[in-house]
Design an enzyme around this catalytic site. Structure first.
Site, PDB file in Angstrom:
ATOM      1  N   HIS A 132    -110.818 -13.047  -5.928  1.00 31.99           N
ATOM      2  CA  HIS A 132    -111.571 -12.300  -6.978  1.00 31.99           C
ATOM      3  C   HIS A 132    -111.105 -12.551  -8.299  1.00 31.99           C
ATOM      4  O   HIS A 132    -109.826 -12.749  -8.588  1.00 31.99           O
ATOM      5  CB  HIS A 132    -111.688 -10.869  -6.596  1.00 31.99           C
ATOM      6  CG  HIS A 132    -112.486 -10.070  -7.450  1.00 31.99           C
ATOM      7  ND1 HIS A 132    -112.195  -9.481  -8.558  1.00 31.99           N
ATOM      8  CD2 HIS A 132    -113.837  -9.438  -6.994  1.00 31.99           C
ATOM      9  CE1 HIS A 132    -113.081  -8.748  -9.088  1.00 31.99           C
ATOM     10  NE2 HIS A 132    -114.049  -8.756  -8.187  1.00 31.99           N
ATOM     11  N   ASP A 167    -103.883  -8.278  -2.440  1.00 30.59           N
ATOM     12  CA  ASP A 167    -105.148  -7.589  -3.031  1.00 30.59           C
ATOM     13  C   ASP A 167    -105.932  -6.933  -1.800  1.00 30.59           C
ATOM     14  O   ASP A 167    -106.402  -7.831  -1.034  1.00 30.59           O
ATOM     15  CB  ASP A 167    -105.985  -8.622  -3.669  1.00 30.59           C
ATOM     16  CG  ASP A 167    -107.335  -7.901  -4.090  1.00 30.59           C
ATOM     17  OD1 ASP A 167    -107.788  -6.915  -3.518  1.00 30.59           O
ATOM     18  OD2 ASP A 167    -108.032  -8.882  -4.875  1.00 30.59           O
ATOM     19  N   GLN A 175    -110.809  -5.293  -0.337  1.00 30.06           N
ATOM     20  CA  GLN A 175    -111.782  -5.362   0.743  1.00 30.06           C
ATOM     21  C   GLN A 175    -111.232  -5.175   2.220  1.00 30.06           C
ATOM     22  O   GLN A 175    -111.933  -5.218   2.929  1.00 30.06           O
ATOM     23  CB  GLN A 175    -112.498  -6.783   0.789  1.00 30.06           C
ATOM     24  CG  GLN A 175    -113.173  -7.093  -0.546  1.00 30.06           C
ATOM     25  CD  GLN A 175    -114.361  -5.948  -0.944  1.00 30.06           C
ATOM     26  OE1 GLN A 175    -114.908  -5.485   0.065  1.00 30.06           O
ATOM     27  NE2 GLN A 175    -115.019  -6.166  -2.031  1.00 30.06           N
ATOM     28  N   LYS A 235    -114.075   1.958  -3.244  1.00 35.48           N
ATOM     29  CA  LYS A 235    -114.540   1.018  -1.764  1.00 35.48           C
ATOM     30  C   LYS A 235    -114.241   1.760  -0.599  1.00 35.48           C
ATOM     31  O   LYS A 235    -114.505   1.052   0.217  1.00 35.48           O
ATOM     32  CB  LYS A 235    -114.047  -0.597  -1.949  1.00 35.48           C
ATOM     33  CG  LYS A 235    -114.435  -1.333  -3.312  1.00 35.48           C
ATOM     34  CD  LYS A 235    -114.012  -2.731  -3.197  1.00 35.48           C
ATOM     35  CE  LYS A 235    -113.709  -3.422  -4.847  1.00 35.48           C
ATOM     36  NZ  LYS A 235    -115.330  -3.764  -5.246  1.00 35.48           N
ATOM     37  N   CYS A 243    -117.883 -12.334  -8.698  1.00 33.40           N
ATOM     38  CA  CYS A 243    -116.742 -12.448  -9.308  1.00 33.40           C
ATOM     39  C   CYS A 243    -115.486 -13.386  -8.564  1.00 33.40           C
ATOM     40  O   CYS A 243    -114.305 -13.261  -8.659  1.00 33.40           O
ATOM     41  CB  CYS A 243    -116.079 -11.112  -9.541  1.00 33.40           C
ATOM     42  SG  CYS A 243    -117.152 -10.059 -10.569  1.00 33.40           S
TER      43      CYS A 243
HETATM   44  N1  7TS Z   1    -110.271  -7.684  -5.401  1.00 35.56           N
HETATM   45  C1  7TS Z   1    -111.449  -7.831  -4.679  1.00 35.56           C
HETATM   46  C2  7TS Z   1    -111.063  -8.545  -3.209  1.00 35.56           C
HETATM   47  C3  7TS Z   1    -112.481  -7.357  -4.866  1.00 35.56           C
HETATM   48  O1  7TS Z   1    -113.450  -7.484  -4.153  1.00 35.56           O
HETATM   49  C4  7TS Z   1    -112.788  -6.782  -6.015  1.00 35.56           C
HETATM   50  C5  7TS Z   1    -114.098  -6.035  -6.509  1.00 35.56           C
HETATM   51  C6  7TS Z   1    -111.591  -6.450  -6.973  1.00 35.56           C
HETATM   52  C7  7TS Z   1    -110.531  -7.010  -6.420  1.00 35.56           C
HETATM   53  C8  7TS Z   1    -111.690  -5.597  -8.190  1.00 35.56           C
HETATM   54  O2  7TS Z   1    -111.750  -4.114  -7.756  1.00 35.56           O
HETATM   55  P1  7TS Z   1    -111.882  -2.964  -8.999  1.00 35.56           P
HETATM   56  O3  7TS Z   1    -112.231  -2.098  -8.310  1.00 35.56           O
HETATM   57  O4  7TS Z   1    -110.688  -3.283  -9.807  1.00 35.56           O
HETATM   58  O5  7TS Z   1    -113.177  -3.560  -9.726  1.00 35.56           O
HETATM   59  N2  7TS Z   1    -114.931  -6.515  -5.717  1.00 35.56           N
HETATM   60  C9  7TS Z   1    -116.318  -6.548  -6.093  1.00 35.56           C
HETATM   61  C10 7TS Z   1    -117.366  -7.183  -5.467  1.00 35.56           C
HETATM   62  O6  7TS Z   1    -117.221  -7.705  -4.760  1.00 35.56           O
HETATM   63  N3  7TS Z   1    -118.660  -6.761  -6.184  1.00 35.56           N
HETATM   64  O7  7TS Z   1    -118.279  -5.939  -6.968  1.00 35.56           O
HETATM   65  C11 7TS Z   1    -117.093  -5.557  -7.088  1.00 35.56           C
END
Ligand code: 7TS
Length: 434
Positions: free
Chosen positions: A151, A228, A231, A254, A392
């Site tokens: 990401h 990370d 997910q 999430k 992203c």
């Molecule tokens: N890393 C992964 C693997 C992610 O899927 C996401 C967000 C992030 C980091 C960032 O997370 P945040 O909570 O700090 O924003 N992924 C997604 C997506 O797949 N669609 O919208 C956000």
């Protein structure tokens, strides 16, 4: 804070198990998806006249009533700042905020609560490690290793650090199926590699990386590892001690918790070497105009008033999913993934992108008939929410040779009716764009 509704749902589920009430068609024997759906108020909504089929869980998950109640209860009954007031409300707020830290520790099996830092989310956690851990020891010629699956949150912070230090970003290639190239990974673990930062599960393809093995390999070369887990945490049991990760990051929103709260786990011996990421209140033990003594772990990395209600909501969300059971959740989602994969495979002109042998419940696809955004717009008219675009992960899109995909991503409350609505919507897309 007492998370009543989570306990109630677990009792309800146990009751239906004990009484042997028949499991609906799309349930595993130990998992009553309709009982779970009734715990998520938003799933009662209709969109454009249709029942909501929410399939954008990789972007953010919906929240159970238990979590919404916990946040509301905090503001209705306990709201005060933490770690400072010597009065009852502040003591209650501090108790509940710190109880959530204990829940997170237990949830990911960290050794001690001092290793759990509350942050805004995965993005902030990675930036914290990049600036406070990596930047001080990087110099020109050093390498930071990531994968093609990352990401932007696990790419851009490293590019910034590379610009500031002269270090270089290296990227582990993947196969067409979306799996890490193991031989290439091995070759990239060179003496100049100083850090591995890797996603546990790909948000675009669903690939589950073999991180335990990869962490072991990196450690054999003395390379620290940040995972990370954005997910992974909603779908897999994560044990940071068994994984031996140096750092592990995830987002509350999430995993059925609120937005604006997340977690950075770090091994004590790593955190102790690090300077604060931000300065301010709460992260100090003593300040003069000449000098500041920093607070102990984990407070050293939590400058300013934290997201107290968010942390409490996250603690409740973790209670909630543990009451159901990560193994049951994974079983349910894997069965639904298999059902959805079969159903989408029958649609002519649709190509699934990401066919790793070990996958979480994420289905990315393209169609000859229509662009991803058109697919999403047509599906929305039938109440089906998916994401369309680059997710992203623009470098991954470039590797796969697609500009965008449509992506359906599953959560514990999804059922076969959601998938059937998706498939019916995709047939409508074909009819409209033929
Ligand atoms: N890393 C992964 C693997 C992610 O899927 C996401 C967000 C992030 C980091 C960032 O997370 P945040 O909570 O700090 O924003 N992924 C997604 C997506 O797949 N669609 O919208 C956000």
């Amino acid at each position: 804070m007492h998370c009543r509704t989570a306990k109630e749902i677990s009792m309800n589920i146990s009751h239906s198990l004990a009484t042997g009430s028949p499991a609906p068609r799309d349930n595993s024997p130990q998992f009553d998806v309709s009982a779970i759906r009734s715990q998520f108020p938003i799933l009662e909504r209709r969109i454009h006249g249709y029942p909501l089929a929410y399939l954008d869980n990789a972007a953010t998950s919906q929240k159970p009533g238990a979590v919404i109640d916990a946040i509301q209860r905090f503001y209705l009954q306990h709201n005060a700042n933490v770690h400072r007031g010597v009065y009852q409300l502040s003591e209650e707020a501090t108790r509940d905020y710190e109880a959530s830290r204990d829940k997170v520790r237990q949830f990911i099996n960290a050794r001690e609560r001092a290793e759990i830092i509350f942050v805004r989310g995965t993005t902030e956690a990675i930036n914290l490690v990049a600036h406070s851990f990596a930047k001080p020891f990087l110099s020109p010629g050093d390498e930071i290793l990531i994968s093609t699956l990352e990401h932007h949150s696990n790419i851009v912070p490293w590019q910034i650090i590379c610009q500031q230090t002269g270090a270089r970003l290296r990227v582990i290639p993947i196969s067409d199926a979306g799996e890490i190239d193991a031989a290439a990974f091995d070759a990239l673990l060179s003496p100049t590699c100083r850090l591995l930062s890797l996603t546990h599960v790909s948000n675009t393809l669903g690939t589950i990386n073999p991180i335990q093995q990869m962490i072991r390999q990196a450690h054999q070369h003395g390379i620290p590892v940040l995972i990370d887990g954005a997910q992974a945490v909603p779908h897999l049991k994560v044990d940071v001690q068994a994984l031996d990760a140096d750092f592990y990051a995830f987002s509350g929103h999430k995993v059925y918790g609120p937005t604006g709260i997340g977690v950075l786990y770090g091994k004590r011996e790593r955190l102790e070497t690090m300077q604060p990421y931000q300065g301010g209140g709460d992260m100090i033990s003593e300040v003069t105009f000449e000098h500041t003594e920093y607070n102990e772990l984990p407070y050293r990395f939590e400058a300013g008033t934290p997201n107290i209600a968010g942390a409490i909501g996250l603690g409740c969300a973790l209670d909630y999913i543990q009451a159901i059971g990560l193994a049951q959740i994974a079983h349910h989602e894997q069965a639904l993934l298999a059902y959805a994969t079969r159903a989408l495979s029958t649609i002519e002109g649709l190509r699934l992108i990401g066919t790793a042998s070990d996958k979480a419940g994420i289905l990315s696809f393209v169609m000859d008939a229509a662009h991803a955004h058109d697919i999403s717009t047509v599906l929305d008219q039938a109440g089906v929410a998916i994401r369309a675009g680059h997710h992203c992960t623009m470098p991954l899109m470039a590797r796969l040779g697609v500009a965008a995909t449509a992506r359906a991503s599953l959560a514990l409350y999804n059922n076969r009716a959601d998938i059937d609505a998706l498939v019916a919507g995709l047939h409508e897309v074909k009819r409209m764009f033929k």
